[in-house]
Structures are given as structure tokens and as C-alpha cells.
Design a protein around this motif. Structure first.
Motif, PDB file in Angstrom:
ATOM      1  N   PHE A  90       0.844  -1.201   0.000  1.00 43.74           N
ATOM      2  CA  PHE A  90       0.000   0.000   0.000  1.00 43.74           C
ATOM      3  C   PHE A  90       0.880   1.251   0.000  1.00 43.74           C
ATOM      4  CE2 PHE A  90      -0.755   2.249   4.200  1.00 43.74           C
ATOM      5  CZ  PHE A  90      -1.149   3.469   3.662  1.00 43.74           C
ATOM      6  N   HIS A  94       1.220   4.270  -3.023  1.00 40.20           N
ATOM      7  CA  HIS A  94       1.021   5.697  -2.764  1.00 40.20           C
ATOM      8  C   HIS A  94       2.313   6.491  -2.949  1.00 40.20           C
ATOM      9  CE1 HIS A  94      -3.066   5.659  -0.463  1.00 40.20           C
ATOM     10  NE2 HIS A  94      -3.123   5.061  -1.630  1.00 40.20           N
ATOM     11  N   VAL A  97       2.932   7.325  -6.535  1.00 44.05           N
ATOM     12  CA  VAL A  97       2.089   8.431  -7.011  1.00 44.05           C
ATOM     13  C   VAL A  97       2.703   9.763  -6.585  1.00 44.05           C
ATOM     14  CG1 VAL A  97      -0.144   9.600  -6.762  1.00 44.05           C
ATOM     15  CG2 VAL A  97      -0.073   7.109  -7.046  1.00 44.05           C
ATOM     16  N   MET A  98       3.048   9.870  -5.291  1.00 45.55           N
ATOM     17  CA  MET A  98       3.564  11.137  -4.745  1.00 45.55           C
ATOM     18  C   MET A  98       4.905  11.505  -5.342  1.00 45.55           C
ATOM     19  SD  MET A  98       2.696  10.731  -0.721  1.00 45.55           S
ATOM     20  CE  MET A  98       1.731   9.263  -0.441  1.00 45.55           C
ATOM     21  N   ALA A 117      -5.901   8.102  -9.694  1.00 41.68           N
ATOM     22  CA  ALA A 117      -7.064   7.793  -8.850  1.00 41.68           C
ATOM     23  C   ALA A 117      -7.110   6.310  -8.504  1.00 41.68           C
ATOM     24  CB  ALA A 117      -8.353   8.236  -9.540  1.00 41.68           C
ATOM     25  N   ILE A 120      -4.298   5.326  -6.105  1.00 42.46           N
ATOM     26  CA  ILE A 120      -4.572   5.773  -4.733  1.00 42.46           C
ATOM     27  C   ILE A 120      -5.619   4.860  -4.093  1.00 42.46           C
ATOM     28  CG2 ILE A 120      -5.542   7.639  -3.324  1.00 42.46           C
ATOM     29  CD1 ILE A 120      -4.365   9.636  -5.387  1.00 42.46           C
ATOM     30  N   ASP A 124      -5.408   2.489  -0.780  1.00 39.79           N
ATOM     31  CA  ASP A 124      -6.365   2.594   0.330  1.00 39.79           C
ATOM     32  C   ASP A 124      -6.962   1.227   0.648  1.00 39.79           C
ATOM     33  OD1 ASP A 124      -5.976   5.314   0.425  1.00 39.79           O
ATOM     34  OD2 ASP A 124      -7.769   5.815  -0.736  1.00 39.79           O
ATOM     35  N   SER A 151      -0.634   1.698  14.088  1.00 43.16           N
ATOM     36  CA  SER A 151       0.311   2.717  14.567  1.00 43.16           C
ATOM     37  C   SER A 151       1.506   2.818  13.636  1.00 43.16           C
ATOM     38  CB  SER A 151       0.816   2.372  15.969  1.00 43.16           C
ATOM     39  OG  SER A 151      -0.232   2.411  16.888  1.00 43.16           O
ATOM     40  N   VAL A 153       1.553   2.223  10.437  1.00 42.94           N
ATOM     41  CA  VAL A 153       1.157   2.934   9.216  1.00 42.94           C
ATOM     42  C   VAL A 153       1.319   4.439   9.413  1.00 42.94           C
ATOM     43  CG1 VAL A 153      -0.814   3.556   7.755  1.00 42.94           C
ATOM     44  CG2 VAL A 153      -0.401   1.162   8.317  1.00 42.94           C
ATOM     45  N   ILE A 154       0.905   4.928  10.582  1.00 39.14           N
ATOM     46  CA  ILE A 154       1.019   6.363  10.857  1.00 39.14           C
ATOM     47  C   ILE A 154       2.491   6.789  10.826  1.00 39.14           C
ATOM     48  CG2 ILE A 154       0.611   8.148  12.608  1.00 39.14           C
ATOM     49  CD1 ILE A 154      -1.950   6.472  13.375  1.00 39.14           C
ATOM     50  N   CYS A 157       3.707   6.963   7.253  1.00 42.39           N
ATOM     51  CA  CYS A 157       3.238   8.197   6.605  1.00 42.39           C
ATOM     52  C   CYS A 157       4.131   9.368   6.995  1.00 42.39           C
ATOM     53  CB  CYS A 157       1.795   8.500   7.005  1.00 42.39           C
ATOM     54  SG  CYS A 157       0.594   7.338   6.349  1.00 42.39           S
ATOM     55  N   GLU A 158       4.484   9.427   8.276  1.00 40.01           N
ATOM     56  CA  GLU A 158       5.368  10.492   8.746  1.00 40.01           C
ATOM     57  C   GLU A 158       6.731  10.390   8.058  1.00 40.01           C
ATOM     58  OE1 GLU A 158       5.135  13.109  10.278  1.00 40.01           O
ATOM     59  OE2 GLU A 158       6.969  13.590  11.359  1.00 40.01           O
ATOM     60  N   GLN A 160       7.372   9.123   5.065  1.00 38.04           N
ATOM     61  CA  GLN A 160       7.222   9.548   3.672  1.00 38.04           C
ATOM     62  C   GLN A 160       7.083  11.073   3.591  1.00 38.04           C
ATOM     63  OE1 GLN A 160       7.569   8.474   0.732  1.00 38.04           O
ATOM     64  NE2 GLN A 160       6.325   9.754  -0.591  1.00 38.04           N
ATOM     65  N   HIS A 161       6.321  11.657   4.541  1.00 34.47           N
ATOM     66  CA  HIS A 161       6.213  13.124   4.562  1.00 34.47           C
ATOM     67  C   HIS A 161       7.592  13.757   4.734  1.00 34.47           C
ATOM     68  CE1 HIS A 161       5.222  17.215   5.684  1.00 34.47           C
ATOM     69  NE2 HIS A 161       6.023  17.042   6.708  1.00 34.47           N
ATOM     70  N   THR A 164       9.648  13.472   1.504  1.00 27.74           N
ATOM     71  CA  THR A 164       9.188  14.421   0.494  1.00 27.74           C
ATOM     72  C   THR A 164       9.604  15.848   0.858  1.00 27.74           C
ATOM     73  OG1 THR A 164       7.251  12.982   0.337  1.00 27.74           O
ATOM     74  CG2 THR A 164       7.145  15.057  -0.867  1.00 27.74           C
TER      75      THR A 164
END
Lengths: 342, 342
Positions: A90, A94, A97-98, A117, A120, A124, A151, A153-154, A157-158, A160-161, A164
Motif C-alpha cells: 500500500f 502511494h 504516485v507522490m 485515482a 490511490i 487505500d 500505529s 502505518v502512521i 506516513c510520517e 514519507q512526509h 518528500t
């Protein structure tokens, strides 16, 4: 040493987890199933069957091997192993895409084939499928494992942020600590979570679970450091990527950031080279950049740091699994993922 | 009738769920917390506090009221209610990116403020947070509820895919059945899941849970039908959208697809109008389109269909909650969401 060999462990993990993974993906509605089957390499873009090339199964192998190391049954953890692999994929869907990445596992990325689309949405759906697999698992550890995976996954995400955001900043504006924290969140967290889930499924104590998580995190950081070394000095015929690809892309990988932070004359030269985009018309530009990272100590630092992380990983592992025989499989896996330069 | 009034139920749900929601969001790492607080209306784009305008809390209210209707305690289901609201908002964040929508709840959408990558990541994190809230809930129904919510996410993704795919096709290529199936997946599924989670948290039987799900789905379809009617005939001063916005955008909403399928002369006229983009320079073009949908029976069909769906919803509800007194709150909510034309 039967069953301790990394290649064999990975192959056995694929054999055990692929049917669970495949059945889960087949349960998806048509549009997302199609994207997922393509992404996992089980179908071509036109929907015809493909041989499959879903990566090395390192994360599922860590789940199963961690469970076995603590005396659990591998089979009992197969859903947890599939769930971790779904979460990994997953994030790949994503991230591509980013990052507008066009190639993944030697094939066009899903978004280039199906559009943003659907890529993404497939991502999801894979996250939801991972949590569904775990929460429907009757195993007593499944709810705790699901909460831990959510947890994680969160944290991914951090990571990857941060990745970027860092790529948008100037080369001198990124600290080594930030870069290490990003690598831990983006790569270490899920390897740690995989080991922690194995420990949970084996009925390990809270201390065992945390030690296993720390083992996976440290091994993950060692892996990322070696991966970054390969991104600069790797043999193109073995990596499948052009030589020095990360430098051409002006990527702030760990050896580069370490080199930039070294305070050496080579660091100044590297900063000047990184201040402008790579120009292939300029003779010897790539070679000079490679040399600057090396002279500024980026390669040595990364290799020492990787060795240090591996030592920490082994120490954490010995806390959870004092018996070297029982720990053998996990050690083989950790060595396998960091051995790729030799 | 104390506590049966929809406005009061919604306000009480906000009061009960907002602290859980807020605490969950505050637990996120910085970058995703910022996007989420903005999206929920609790912060301005610059991070300063805002009054908050996080929508009408219909889904959390359905969870709490369904739990109460089956004899459960509202408070016990507050995490489940927050989880459903988090899932709803994760889909809004991602849908806005995919649809390139620039306005949500009278404010610029998150991706226009923070960029695609951070909006996608914040959505990913809200999905994970929803499942984390549920799987960490010590309530005996939490694992079953989490699996159901994860399944619902997959259905929501399928609905969004169908919506996106349908908008790319010609006006004559979309059937009414497809359009209804899309609306059920995109809107009905989460309202059904909200009611089902309430039933699960009240310890309802499998039959009760399914009847509650069906109630929410049918009410959700009625809601979507009325929403589509408002998108054409709604009063701009009340909807906040320009008159006939859906027709201007050539949206294949339910009344439009019903009109196109009617086989009337007005259907032919509507198909011709829809074959080319809306041109505001053409005098009376919008009025003619509105009239064509009306003459082809699109408005009457949608209103009858909405009434029929509401009747089915009430029937399903009476199976799970035969006592009209106990069912009163859910009836009020269902009527509230479909009452908005009067």
C-alpha cells in the motif's frame, strides 16, 4: 544449518504467505483487484497472467521467523505476515504516485498504467485489507497486532512526509539526525513491526515484543544505509539502476548528508555540485560528485554506521532470543538484507 | 420526545465524539496533525485555532443512536463513532485530491493548501487512526467492528472508483442500475456500517446487525437521491452552491441518468445538451437543461425513489427495533438527512 539459510527462509515465506495474500487480493472488487494483481506482478497490464515478481518477501519472512524464534508456529502467523506485506505494498503504491516514480520492480508503476485515482484507491484498499485480515484472525494476539500495525502505518506516513519535505529543501538545510529519523520511520518502522508481530503471535512478553521491534528497526536502518551506498556505488549490472542514480537525482541520501555535514573541503565541493541540477553534458560531472562524497567520508561513515546498527540489532535480538540456535534465522535475514554490497 | 429531535441528537453526538476525535488527531505526528486539524476546521491554514466546522456528525450520531436503540450505552460506543467519522474524513481528503475539488465545507480543500502528497498521507493516517481507535478499544465488539469497518472502506473505494469511471463515459453509456450501485457503495455503505457498528456495540444479534446495516444503506440512498435533487433544483442561498451546479458540471447524477433512460423526447434533448460542455454564453442553456430533466421525469423519479428507499429503511429498522419509541431517534436522523428539500 537447515532452515537458517536466508534464501531458503525467504522462499519458504513466499510459499506460505502467497496463497493468503493472493486469496485476500482476489476478494477485492474488480477495479482494485486488477491494480493490485498488476502491482504484485501476478498480472500484466492487460489482465493476462504473469509469473509474479512481488519482491523478496523480507517482511513476511521476518514475521514468520520472529514467531518461530520465540517458539511459535510459523503457520499461525501467516495472516499477520500477509498483512505486513499488504501494508508495505500500500505504501509503495502511494509513494510512487507522490514521488512520480515511473518504474517499480523493473515494470511501469501502477499509476502510470491505471492513473492516479485508481492507484490511490488500490493503496487505500490494501491498507484496509491488511487490517481486515488481522482483525478477522481468530488468533488471540490479532487485535493487539492490528493496533500495532495501524500505529506503524502512521509512522510510515510520517517517514514519507519527511522524505518528500526534505527533498524540497536545500542540500545544506538537512541534518544527519533528521535524515536518520526519516529512514527509521520510513524503513525501520515496518521491519520492526514485522518482528514485533511475530513476537506477539508467538505469545512473547512485552519485553520480547519491544526487543524484537528494536531488532527490526536497527536492521532496517542498516539495510537503508547499505541501500543508499548501493545507490551511489552499486554495480548497475546488479542493481538494475544506472550508476550513481541517487546522485544524478540529487537525492539527499544518508552518505550524501553525512558527507555534506563533514566540514571538509570535499563537503564544500559537494554542496556546490548539489546546488545545481545534474548536467550530463558536463564531462566527468558524475565522477566528481561520487569522488566528493567519498573524500568527504560519506561512504566510510555509512558503512561504519551500518555495521554499528547491525551490532545494535544483534544485541536487541539476543535480549529476546538468548539461544543463538533459535536466533539463527533472524540473524541470517538481517545479514541477507545488508550483505548486498559484497 | 426529549432526545428524539434530530438537531439535538446531532449536537449531543458532536459533544460526545469531538473530544475522542480531537484527542486521536492530536496524537498524530506534526505534518498529518496539521492537515487533519485544518480539514476538520479546527485550525486555519496558518495553524491558528478556528471555530471548527467538521460537518453535521450524521455518521457518529447514527453509531450512538443505533447503539441506544438496541439498549446499549451511547458512551460505550463513542470510539466506534469517532472511528466512523475518521473513515468518512479520510475518504473526503482522498476524493478531493482525485476529483480536483477545490472547496469543501466553504473552505479551500486540504490538497490546495498543503499539496497532494500531504493530503494523501493525512488521509492514509486517518484510516489507520480509525482502525487503531477500534482495535485498542477494550469493548468486546471492537474486533468485529474493526473488521466490518475495514470491509466498508474497501466498498467505499469501489464506489469512488465507479464514480470516477462513470464520469469519464458518455451520458448514454451509464445505466441507472450502475448509478444506484455506485451511490450505495459510495454513500450507503458507510451509513449502513455506522448503524451496524452501533448494533454490534449494543451486543445485538447477527440479524439485528444486518437489519441495522440495511436501514442505514437504504436511508443513505434516500439521502443521495435528495442530495442529487438539490444539486439541480436546490436554492443557491441555502445550498451555498450555484443553481444547477451538477448540470453545469455535466454530472451523471441519479435524476439525470433516470431522465436519460426514460425514452422520452425530453431524454433525447437532454442527451444532446449533455453531449457538449456547458456554455454560459448560450442564453437559457441551463434553464433548458433543468427543464429537460424535469420533463423526462428525472425529478419525479428521484423523489419517488427516495420515498421508496425511506420506506424500506423504516421496514428494516422495525425488524431490528420493533418498539417505535426506541426507534424514534434513528427515524428522526433518517428523516433529517432526507428532509432538506422542504
Amino acid at each position: 544449518m537447515d532452515g537458517q539459510d536466508a534464501a531458503l527462509i525467504l522462499e519458504q515465506a513466499r510459499t506460505m504467505v502467497d496463497p493468503v495474500l493472493r486469496a485476500a487480493i482476489e476478494s477485492l472488487p474488480g477495479s482494485m483487484r486488477r491494480v493490485a494483481l498488476y502491482h504484485f506482478g501476478w498480472e500484466h497490464a492487460d489482465g493476462s497472467p504473469a509469473a509474479g515478481n512481488a519482491g523478496k518477501a523480507i517482511r513476511p519472512a521476518l514475521v514468520l521467523t520472529a514467531a518461530a524464534a520465540l517458539g511459535g508456529r510459523r503457520e499461525a502467523a501467516s495472516r499477520a505476515a500477509a498483512a505486513v506485506e499488504l501494508v508495505h505494498n500500500f505504501t509503495l503504491l502511494h509513494d510512487d504516485v507522490m514521488d512520480r516514480d515511473t518504474t517499480r520492480r523493473h515494470r511501469p508503476t501502477a499509476w502510470t498504467v491505471f492513473g492516479d485515482a485508481d492507484a490511490i484507491l488500490a493503496g487505500d484498499a490494501l491498507q484496509a485489507l491488511a487490517l481486515k485480515l488481522l482483525t478477522e484472525d481468530p488468533h488471540p494476539a490479532s487485535a493487539t497486532a492490528a493496533a500495532r500495525l495501524a500505529s506503524c502505518v502512521i509512522e510510515l506516513c510520517e517517514g514519507q512526509h519527511a522524505d518528500t519535505a526534505m527533498e524540497k529543501r536545500g542540500p545544506g538545510e538537512v541534518t544527519l539526525d533528521e535524515c536518520l529519523a526519516m529512514a527509521e520511520a520510513k524503513t525501520g518502522a515496518l521491519l520492526g513491526c514485522a518482528c514485533a508481530l511475530g513476537a506477539l503471535y508467538a505469545g512473547g512478553s512485552a519485553e520480547d515484543v519491544e526487543a524484537m521491534d528494536a531488532f527490526g528497526r536497527e536492521a532496517g536502518l542498516a539495510f537503508q544505509l547499505i541501500d543508499d551506498v548501493i545507490g551511489i556505488w552499486g554495480d548497475p549490472s546488479r542493481t538494475g539502476k544506472p550508476a550513481g542514480a541517487d546522485l544524478v537525482a540529487r537525492k539527499k541520501s544518508l552518505p550524501v548528508v553525512a558527507a555534506l555535514a563533514s566540514g571538509t573541503p570535499a563537503a564544500t565541493e559537494l554542496a556546490e555540485l548539489y546546488a545545481v541540477p545534474y548536467d550530463e553534458a558536463q564531462e566527468g560531472a558524475l565522477e566528481r560528485t561520487v569522488l566528493a562524497v567519498e573524500r568527504a567520508g560519506g561512504r566510510d561513515w555509512a558503512q561504519l554506521q551500518a555495521a554499528d546498527r547491525m551490532a545494535r540489532a544483534i544485541h536487541e535480538l539476543s535480549r529476546a532470543v538468548p539461544d543463538p540456535e533459535a536466533a539463527g534465522g533472524l540473524l541470517s535475514l538481517a545479514e541477507f538484507v545488508t550483505r548486498r554490497t559484497t
